[in-house]
Design an enzyme around this catalytic site. Structure first.
Site, PDB file in Angstrom:
ATOM      1  N   TYR A  91       8.642 -20.117 -27.717  1.00 28.15           N
ATOM      2  CA  TYR A  91       9.018 -21.383 -28.348  1.00 28.15           C
ATOM      3  C   TYR A  91      10.494 -21.396 -28.721  1.00 28.15           C
ATOM      4  O   TYR A  91      11.002 -20.473 -29.358  1.00 28.15           O
ATOM      5  CB  TYR A  91       8.163 -21.590 -29.589  1.00 28.15           C
ATOM      6  CG  TYR A  91       8.203 -22.974 -30.169  1.00 28.15           C
ATOM      7  CD1 TYR A  91       7.431 -23.996 -29.639  1.00 28.15           C
ATOM      8  CD2 TYR A  91       8.988 -23.259 -31.281  1.00 28.15           C
ATOM      9  CE1 TYR A  91       7.439 -25.271 -30.184  1.00 28.15           C
ATOM     10  CE2 TYR A  91       9.006 -24.529 -31.842  1.00 28.15           C
ATOM     11  CZ  TYR A  91       8.229 -25.535 -31.290  1.00 28.15           C
ATOM     12  OH  TYR A  91       8.238 -26.795 -31.831  1.00 28.15           O
ATOM     13  N   SER A 185       3.775 -15.411 -26.603  1.00 28.01           N
ATOM     14  CA  SER A 185       3.772 -16.521 -27.554  1.00 28.01           C
ATOM     15  C   SER A 185       3.574 -17.846 -26.814  1.00 28.01           C
ATOM     16  O   SER A 185       2.574 -18.005 -26.112  1.00 28.01           O
ATOM     17  CB  SER A 185       5.060 -16.492 -28.386  1.00 28.01           C
ATOM     18  OG  SER A 185       4.971 -17.389 -29.474  1.00 28.01           O
ATOM     19  N   ASP A 271      -0.020 -10.793 -37.459  1.00 27.09           N
ATOM     20  CA  ASP A 271       0.702 -11.919 -36.868  1.00 27.09           C
ATOM     21  C   ASP A 271       0.332 -13.209 -37.596  1.00 27.09           C
ATOM     22  O   ASP A 271      -0.758 -13.746 -37.417  1.00 27.09           O
ATOM     23  CB  ASP A 271       0.359 -12.035 -35.382  1.00 27.09           C
ATOM     24  CG  ASP A 271       1.190 -13.075 -34.648  1.00 27.09           C
ATOM     25  OD1 ASP A 271       1.909 -13.842 -35.315  1.00 27.09           O
ATOM     26  OD2 ASP A 271       1.103 -13.127 -33.407  1.00 27.09           O
ATOM     27  N   HIS A 300       4.153 -10.911 -35.046  1.00 27.64           N
ATOM     28  CA  HIS A 300       4.270 -11.702 -33.824  1.00 27.64           C
ATOM     29  C   HIS A 300       5.042 -10.984 -32.727  1.00 27.64           C
ATOM     30  O   HIS A 300       5.015 -11.426 -31.577  1.00 27.64           O
ATOM     31  CB  HIS A 300       4.893 -13.053 -34.133  1.00 27.64           C
ATOM     32  CG  HIS A 300       4.701 -14.057 -33.034  1.00 27.64           C
ATOM     33  ND1 HIS A 300       3.465 -14.313 -32.465  1.00 27.64           N
ATOM     34  CD2 HIS A 300       5.583 -14.851 -32.362  1.00 27.64           C
ATOM     35  CE1 HIS A 300       3.590 -15.216 -31.516  1.00 27.64           C
ATOM     36  NE2 HIS A 300       4.860 -15.553 -31.422  1.00 27.64           N
TER      37      HIS A 300
END
Length: 324
Positions: A91, A185, A271, A300
């Protein structure tokens, strides 16, 4: 600290994610609409001053025929068709700098990196604009076009991802039977969506994937990017049923049940960005051969370079340069 369920509970957890009745027809019609446009695959050599890897500026026609940029990196000196990884990025990131993407071609794979439309302004340089749909949204991409699944940002991005793999199949150095979608992710969520929409995909690597079990995620984490949805619904308080219905068309849990390619997942128990139960929600629904790596003391970042080594080992064993 742990931010979600204990490990034993994760193995028992099953997602309650809603699946729209027209999920399959929505995606069939969406992909058919973009299939009317030729892929228009192009790649032009870039002088990156690398002696063992050839680098190309890569582009293809994505959603609605719009040009999507990327990188193509190929090990020099090979006279055989190559196993290939198609990477989708996290992202906020774009295709990035060439030097960020050397592991897979160094290991003998052709490697495609897809730029992420509209992203890349925060980290990892982007080169592809997004033609956004007007409408109220929070800063970021999670609520852009959230009024309808047809307008939603991730409809465009997922079509880009599916067509990127299709464009990769047209490259002359690629063994089309040995293509893996890989990502971390957001990239892991996109790779999972491709696995659910492309029955010919050879393998999937989905590390700490985003865009999974999203209804649950909005209730158990305050971290961005899921917080963008929470902020939107804190203002548009009566819109939550409609928003969650739109998100269900793009949820990795629903793509997972349709996927068949061998898959390697990972999750970090600490996470808070992509809570581990949301990853397990997709993992348990996954339709093909699958393996999960749990990183007990990581957030994460997951396994970071250890995640990459695991992926490298898995794909080499499955269909690496030495496999025919």
């Amino acid at each position: 600290m742990l931010v979600d369920l204990e490990e034993d509970a994760l193995w028992e957890y099953r997602s309650q994610q809603h699946e729209p009745e027209d999920f399959d027809s929505f995606w069939a019609e969406t992909l058919a609409a973009s299939a009317q446009f030729p892929l228009n695959v192009r790649f032009a050599r870039v002088d990156a001053r690398l002696t063992n890897i050839n680098v190309y500026d890569f582009s293809f026609a994505g959603f609605d025929g719009q040009t999507v940029r990327g990188w193509l990196l190929v090990p020099t000196g090979s006279d055989q068709l190559l196993p290939t990884t198609v990477k989708f990025v996290g992202y906020g990131g774009g295709r990035g700098h060439i030097l960020e993407n050397l592991v897979w071609p160094s290991a003998g794979f052709a490697h495609v990196v897809m730029d992420t439309r509209g992203q890349g302004g925060v980290r990892r340089i982007g080169a592809t604009p997004d033609t956004s749909i007007a409408g109220p949204s929070t800063p970021g991409f999670m609520t852009r076009g959230i009024d309808s699944p047809f307008n939603y940002y991730y409809r465009r991005l997922i079509v880009d991802a599916v067509r990127c793999v299709a464009a990769t199949r047209e490259l002359p150095m690629v063994d089309t039977s040995r293509i893996a979608a890989v990502g971390r992710s957001q990239g892991g969520g996109l790779a999972l969506a491709v696995a659910g929409l492309d029955p010919e995909l050879g393998a999937l690597v989905s590390q700490v994937p985003f865009l999974c079990d999203m209804s649950r995620a909005t209730r158990i984490t305050n971290d961005a990017p899921y917080s963008e949805i929470v902020q939107f619904l804190a203002t548009y308080r009566s819109d939550s049923p409609r928003v969650l219905e739109v998100l269900s068309y793009f949820d990795g849990v629903n793509f997972a049940s349709r996927a068949q390619a061998p898959a390697w997942f990972s999750a970090g128990l600490m996470d808070s960005t992509c809570p581990p139960s949301t990853v397990f929600g997709a993992f348990h629904r996954y339709g093909g051969e699958k393996d999960m790596m749990i990183w007990k003391y990581n957030g994460h970042e997951g396994g970071d370079f250890d995640d990459e080594q695991r992926a490298l080992d898995a794909l080499n064993e499955r269909f690496g340069p030495g496999q025919r």
